[in-house]
Write a protein that holds these residues in place. Structure first.
Motif, PDB file in Angstrom:
ATOM      1  N   VAL A  51       0.975  -1.224   0.002  1.00 34.52           N
ATOM      2  CA  VAL A  51      -0.155   0.157  -0.030  1.00 34.52           C
ATOM      3  C   VAL A  51       0.974   1.326  -0.078  1.00 34.52           C
ATOM      4  CG1 VAL A  51      -2.075   1.269   1.306  1.00 34.52           C
ATOM      5  CG2 VAL A  51      -1.667  -1.153   1.238  1.00 34.52           C
ATOM      6  N   GLY A  52       0.541   1.946  -0.901  1.00 34.52           N
ATOM      7  CA  GLY A  52       1.377   3.298  -1.017  1.00 34.52           C
ATOM      8  C   GLY A  52       0.589   4.341  -0.790  1.00 34.52           C
ATOM      9  N   VAL A  53       1.179   5.360   0.233  1.00 34.03           N
ATOM     10  CA  VAL A  53       0.437   6.652   0.748  1.00 34.03           C
ATOM     11  C   VAL A  53       1.078   7.592   0.308  1.00 34.03           C
ATOM     12  CG1 VAL A  53      -0.818   5.345   2.480  1.00 34.03           C
ATOM     13  CG2 VAL A  53       1.236   6.475   3.010  1.00 34.03           C
ATOM     14  N   PRO A  54       0.432   8.946   0.289  1.00 37.87           N
ATOM     15  CA  PRO A  54       1.373  10.207  -0.184  1.00 37.87           C
ATOM     16  C   PRO A  54       2.120  10.510   1.141  1.00 37.87           C
ATOM     17  CG  PRO A  54      -1.101  10.486  -0.325  1.00 37.87           C
ATOM     18  CD  PRO A  54      -0.776   9.281   0.180  1.00 37.87           C
ATOM     19  N   ALA A  55       3.330  10.990   0.788  1.00 32.07           N
ATOM     20  CA  ALA A  55       4.365  11.407   1.621  1.00 32.07           C
ATOM     21  C   ALA A  55       3.913  12.368   3.060  1.00 32.07           C
ATOM     22  CB  ALA A  55       5.460  12.089   1.203  1.00 32.07           C
ATOM     23  N   ALA A  56       2.828  13.124   2.586  1.00 27.62           N
ATOM     24  CA  ALA A  56       2.233  13.797   3.688  1.00 27.62           C
ATOM     25  C   ALA A  56       1.707  13.374   4.742  1.00 27.62           C
ATOM     26  CB  ALA A  56       1.350  14.872   3.090  1.00 27.62           C
ATOM     27  N   ILE A  57       1.075  12.226   4.595  1.00 31.41           N
ATOM     28  CA  ILE A  57       0.467  11.372   5.477  1.00 31.41           C
ATOM     29  C   ILE A  57       1.255  10.137   6.132  1.00 31.41           C
ATOM     30  CG2 ILE A  57      -1.627  12.335   5.137  1.00 31.41           C
ATOM     31  CD1 ILE A  57      -2.475   9.527   3.882  1.00 31.41           C
ATOM     32  N   ASP A  58       2.344   9.784   5.393  1.00 27.56           N
ATOM     33  CA  ASP A  58       3.247   8.591   5.535  1.00 27.56           C
ATOM     34  C   ASP A  58       4.149   8.808   7.035  1.00 27.56           C
ATOM     35  OD1 ASP A  58       4.513   6.188   5.442  1.00 27.56           O
ATOM     36  OD2 ASP A  58       5.693   6.692   3.604  1.00 27.56           O
ATOM     37  N   ARG A  59       3.213   9.081   7.926  1.00 28.31           N
ATOM     38  CA  ARG A  59       4.164   9.264   9.313  1.00 28.31           C
ATOM     39  C   ARG A  59       3.113   8.484  10.257  1.00 28.31           C
ATOM     40  NH1 ARG A  59       4.925  15.076   9.418  1.00 28.31           N
ATOM     41  NH2 ARG A  59       5.186  15.012   7.194  1.00 28.31           N
ATOM     42  N   LEU A  60       3.425   8.408  11.456  1.00 30.16           N
ATOM     43  CA  LEU A  60       2.734   8.034  12.494  1.00 30.16           C
ATOM     44  C   LEU A  60       1.896   9.155  12.951  1.00 30.16           C
ATOM     45  CD1 LEU A  60       4.935   5.822  14.713  1.00 30.16           C
ATOM     46  CD2 LEU A  60       3.090   5.155  12.900  1.00 30.16           C
ATOM     47  N   HIS A  61       2.269  10.532  13.019  1.00 30.63           N
ATOM     48  CA  HIS A  61       1.452  11.562  13.578  1.00 30.63           C
ATOM     49  C   HIS A  61       0.203  12.063  12.414  1.00 30.63           C
ATOM     50  CE1 HIS A  61       5.515  12.443  14.912  1.00 30.63           C
ATOM     51  NE2 HIS A  61       4.834  13.030  15.923  1.00 30.63           N
ATOM     52  N   ILE A  62      -0.951  11.831  13.145  1.00 28.52           N
ATOM     53  CA  ILE A  62      -2.198  12.289  12.530  1.00 28.52           C
ATOM     54  C   ILE A  62      -2.230  13.552  11.633  1.00 28.52           C
ATOM     55  CG2 ILE A  62      -4.650  12.484  12.462  1.00 28.52           C
ATOM     56  CD1 ILE A  62      -4.614  10.162  14.805  1.00 28.52           C
ATOM     57  N   VAL A  63      -2.443  13.664  10.533  1.00 28.26           N
ATOM     58  CA  VAL A  63      -2.348  15.038   9.849  1.00 28.26           C
ATOM     59  C   VAL A  63      -3.996  15.246   9.644  1.00 28.26           C
ATOM     60  CG1 VAL A  63      -1.868  16.126   7.855  1.00 28.26           C
ATOM     61  CG2 VAL A  63      -0.164  14.382   8.797  1.00 28.26           C
ATOM     62  N   ARG A  64      -4.138  16.610   9.882  1.00 26.85           N
ATOM     63  CA  ARG A  64      -5.647  17.229   9.476  1.00 26.85           C
ATOM     64  C   ARG A  64      -5.545  18.438   8.443  1.00 26.85           C
ATOM     65  NH1 ARG A  64      -9.202  19.277  13.883  1.00 26.85           N
ATOM     66  NH2 ARG A  64      -7.406  20.274  14.397  1.00 26.85           N
ATOM     67  N   GLN A  65      -6.090  18.514   7.385  1.00 28.39           N
ATOM     68  CA  GLN A  65      -6.075  19.881   6.639  1.00 28.39           C
ATOM     69  C   GLN A  65      -6.752  20.703   7.369  1.00 28.39           C
ATOM     70  OE1 GLN A  65      -3.913  18.306   4.528  1.00 28.39           O
ATOM     71  NE2 GLN A  65      -4.862  20.169   3.510  1.00 28.39           N
ATOM     72  N   GLN A  66      -6.122  22.226   7.404  1.00 25.40           N
ATOM     73  CA  GLN A  66      -6.782  23.298   8.032  1.00 25.40           C
ATOM     74  C   GLN A  66      -6.925  24.305   6.843  1.00 25.40           C
ATOM     75  OE1 GLN A  66      -7.478  23.543  11.090  1.00 25.40           O
ATOM     76  NE2 GLN A  66      -7.471  21.252  11.311  1.00 25.40           N
ATOM     77  N   GLY A  67      -7.673  24.320   5.998  1.00 26.04           N
ATOM     78  CA  GLY A  67      -7.559  25.274   4.923  1.00 26.04           C
ATOM     79  C   GLY A  67      -6.953  24.641   3.865  1.00 26.04           C
ATOM     80  N   ALA A  68      -7.151  25.326   2.800  1.00 34.30           N
ATOM     81  CA  ALA A  68      -6.571  25.017   1.250  1.00 34.30           C
ATOM     82  C   ALA A  68      -5.060  24.605   1.210  1.00 34.30           C
ATOM     83  CB  ALA A  68      -6.858  25.949   0.468  1.00 34.30           C
ATOM     84  N   ALA A  69      -4.176  25.346   1.966  1.00 30.84           N
ATOM     85  CA  ALA A  69      -2.792  24.905   1.946  1.00 30.84           C
ATOM     86  C   ALA A  69      -1.988  24.673   3.237  1.00 30.84           C
ATOM     87  CB  ALA A  69      -2.085  26.179   1.314  1.00 30.84           C
ATOM     88  N   ARG A  70      -2.759  24.592   4.235  1.00 32.39           N
ATOM     89  CA  ARG A  70      -2.067  24.157   5.733  1.00 32.39           C
ATOM     90  C   ARG A  70      -2.637  23.107   6.063  1.00 32.39           C
ATOM     91  NH1 ARG A  70      -2.597  25.697  11.132  1.00 32.39           N
ATOM     92  NH2 ARG A  70      -4.801  26.178  11.115  1.00 32.39           N
ATOM     93  N   ALA A  71      -1.729  22.265   6.846  1.00 33.07           N
ATOM     94  CA  ALA A  71      -2.083  21.065   7.434  1.00 33.07           C
ATOM     95  C   ALA A  71      -1.393  21.105   8.854  1.00 33.07           C
ATOM     96  CB  ALA A  71      -1.218  19.880   6.712  1.00 33.07           C
ATOM     97  N   GLU A  72      -2.255  20.627   9.695  1.00 34.86           N
ATOM     98  CA  GLU A  72      -1.863  20.202  10.964  1.00 34.86           C
ATOM     99  C   GLU A  72      -1.367  18.782  11.186  1.00 34.86           C
ATOM    100  OE1 GLU A  72      -3.794  20.255  15.621  1.00 34.86           O
ATOM    101  OE2 GLU A  72      -5.089  20.677  13.901  1.00 34.86           O
ATOM    102  N   VAL A  73      -0.058  18.917  11.910  1.00 35.73           N
ATOM    103  CA  VAL A  73       0.445  17.655  12.215  1.00 35.73           C
ATOM    104  C   VAL A  73       0.413  17.617  13.363  1.00 35.73           C
ATOM    105  CG1 VAL A  73       2.705  16.036  12.122  1.00 35.73           C
ATOM    106  CG2 VAL A  73       2.008  17.534  10.106  1.00 35.73           C
ATOM    107  N   SER A  74      -0.234  16.531  14.316  1.00 32.25           N
ATOM    108  CA  SER A  74      -0.631  16.582  15.560  1.00 32.25           C
ATOM    109  C   SER A  74       0.770  15.725  16.355  1.00 32.25           C
ATOM    110  CB  SER A  74      -1.827  15.678  15.862  1.00 32.25           C
ATOM    111  OG  SER A  74      -1.865  15.761  17.509  1.00 32.25           O
ATOM    112  N   ASP A  75       1.257  16.240  17.374  1.00 36.49           N
ATOM    113  CA  ASP A  75       2.082  15.635  18.135  1.00 36.49           C
ATOM    114  C   ASP A  75       1.537  14.751  19.127  1.00 36.49           C
ATOM    115  OD1 ASP A  75       4.725  16.900  17.067  1.00 36.49           O
ATOM    116  OD2 ASP A  75       4.483  18.534  18.249  1.00 36.49           O
TER     117      ASP A  75
END
Length: 191
Positions: A51-75
């Motif tokens: 399974v391949g996933v985009p690099a932006a979410i290929d991490r243990l931290h959960i990522v949420r989009q916050q608008g069109a160009a900003r992502a929040e990576v939760s620690d």
């Protein structure tokens, strides 16, 4: 100020600065109830993955989009395992529960040396839009002996039913279940 009081205050201040918030780990949520007529445990074999996933979410931290160009990576809020591993595991479980492919396993694996089918999945988008909704777009391909048997593009959006991180993780899980149902509908009855 006396020396012992100053040391105690300084120690307290340093301890307060060094405290970190707890880290919460999530899976894709509980599995849905098994179908009424669950298939036998044996059956044909299928390896789900890679399974391949985009690099932006290929991490243990959960990522949420916050608008069109900003992502929040939760620690503080993280996946319990890499997302691509969780997706492969969940799809394999659902395929095994809902089809004649009772020996469906997640890649990489060692229990099925020569599977009847393999199922690579390319996740192109798996985004949480705040705490509103989650969107999954993926392309999957069924292969037999290196030859493509079926291939589809899957796209769906799932509302987050309960506000917060658990609701967000559960919405991710429901989308992976919908992806698995799409795959099961295309599986040949016999390999």
């Amino acid at each position: 100020m006396n020396r012992p009081l100053a040391i105690a205050l300084l120690s307290g201040a340093l301890a307060a600065c060094g405290s970190t918030p707890p880290i919460h780990h999530y899976t894709l949520g509980p599995l849905p109830p098994a179908p009424a007529a669950a298939p036998a445990a044996g059956g044909a074999s299928l390896v789900v993955g890679p399974v391949g996933v985009p690099a932006a979410i290929d991490r243990l931290h959960i990522v949420r989009q916050q608008g069109a160009a900003r992502a929040e990576v939760s620690d503080e809020h993280r996946w319990a395992a890499p997302l691509k591993t969780e997706i492969a595991r969940r799809v394999a479980l659902e395929v095994a529960r809902r089809s004649a492919y009772g020996r469906a396993v997640a890649w990489p694996q060692a229990s099925v040396a020569d599977p009847d089918l393999s199922l690579p999945i390319d996740v192109q988008r798996f985004e949480a839009d705040g705490f509103e909704r989650v969107t999954l777009e993926a392309v999957w391909t069924l292969r037999k002996g290196g030859r493509d048997v079926a291939s589809r593009r899957f796209a769906a959006t799932e509302p987050i039913q309960a506000p917060g991180w658990e609701g967000l993780a559960a919405a991710h899980g429901r989308l992976v279940d919908a992806l698995a149902a799409d795959i099961v509908a295309a599986l040949p009855a016999r390999p």
